[in-house]
Design a protein around this motif. Sequence first.
Motif, mmCIF file in Angstrom:
data_model
loop_
_atom_site.group_PDB
_atom_site.id
_atom_site.type_symbol
_atom_site.label_atom_id
_atom_site.label_comp_id
_atom_site.label_asym_id
_atom_site.label_seq_id
_atom_site.Cartn_x
_atom_site.Cartn_y
_atom_site.Cartn_z
ATOM 1 N N ARG A 50 1.156 5.124 -5.615
ATOM 2 C CA ARG A 50 0.214 4.245 -4.916
ATOM 3 C C ARG A 50 -0.758 3.604 -5.891
ATOM 4 N NH1 ARG A 50 -2.001 7.184 0.562
ATOM 5 N NH2 ARG A 50 0.003 7.502 1.586
ATOM 6 N N ASN A 55 -1.060 -0.361 -6.267
ATOM 7 C CA ASN A 55 -2.308 -0.987 -5.840
ATOM 8 C C ASN A 55 -3.073 -1.609 -6.999
ATOM 9 O OD1 ASN A 55 -2.089 -0.547 -3.064
ATOM 10 N ND2 ASN A 55 -2.860 1.527 -3.241
ATOM 11 N N TYR A 67 -1.373 -4.950 -7.422
ATOM 12 C CA TYR A 67 -1.548 -5.823 -6.263
ATOM 13 C C TYR A 67 -2.994 -6.298 -6.102
ATOM 14 C CZ TYR A 67 -0.707 -7.615 -1.566
ATOM 15 O OH TYR A 67 -0.578 -8.421 -0.468
ATOM 16 N N ALA A 77 -7.241 3.167 -4.748
ATOM 17 C CA ALA A 77 -5.829 2.932 -5.048
ATOM 18 C C ALA A 77 -4.957 4.102 -4.603
ATOM 19 C CB ALA A 77 -5.643 2.660 -6.541
ATOM 20 N N ARG A 117 -5.148 4.070 -0.419
ATOM 21 C CA ARG A 117 -4.570 2.881 0.229
ATOM 22 C C ARG A 117 -3.055 2.966 0.153
ATOM 23 N NH1 ARG A 117 -2.377 -1.050 2.207
ATOM 24 N NH2 ARG A 117 -3.257 -3.094 2.553
ATOM 25 N N SER A 170 0.655 1.900 0.009
ATOM 26 C CA SER A 170 1.221 0.719 -0.643
ATOM 27 C C SER A 170 2.560 0.308 -0.054
ATOM 28 C CB SER A 170 1.378 0.979 -2.141
ATOM 29 O OG SER A 170 2.199 2.097 -2.357
#
Length: 187
Positions: free
Chosen positions: A60, A64, A67, A160, A163, A165
């Motif tokens: 993740r 993240n 992204y 990160a 969250r 992904s």
Amino acid sequence: MTNYGSIPTSSHPSPPIDLEYISRAKHRIKAGLATRRPWKTMFDLQSMNLPHGFFDAISRIKTNLVYFRANYAVVVLLILFLSLLYHPTSLLVLAVLVVFWIFLYFLRDEPLVVFGHQIDDRTVMICLSVLTIGMLLFTHATANILGAVLTALVLVVIHAAVRRSDNLYLGEDAAAVTEASGLTSYP
């Protein structure tokens, strides 16, 4: 002889405002900030949950960071700004460095070329980060800067990791950057 009712003029005319330049700058700012993901997507509560394990968290974090990299840069700079409110010299240096960030990272629509070599976004971000921290350390606000950077990094890594992904869709360019940088993880 006097001229009543006439408006005196200066012998040095003021330079005209270049509306085309302002329009281009405004367009570049909008286009540059387009690489930033929507904050609503970044803080979507439906996409927040604890990772299932260490490797899930690492996966993740890697996804993240790629992204939301522009968003994370904004968060780090904002936390750094807030920490320097009581250090005006450091704040002035940060303001100059933010201009560098805006023009070299956020507003570029073409790759940066130095001495005939193309420099990728990740290298620009790392160089600007090192330059920012280095210049601010010279302003004798070391404790504030280190505390702010560590706080920002902890918040970024926590976000990160928390969250999810799986609902992020990397574009072709971001997927290529992720794969080329070795940030992909294979189950």
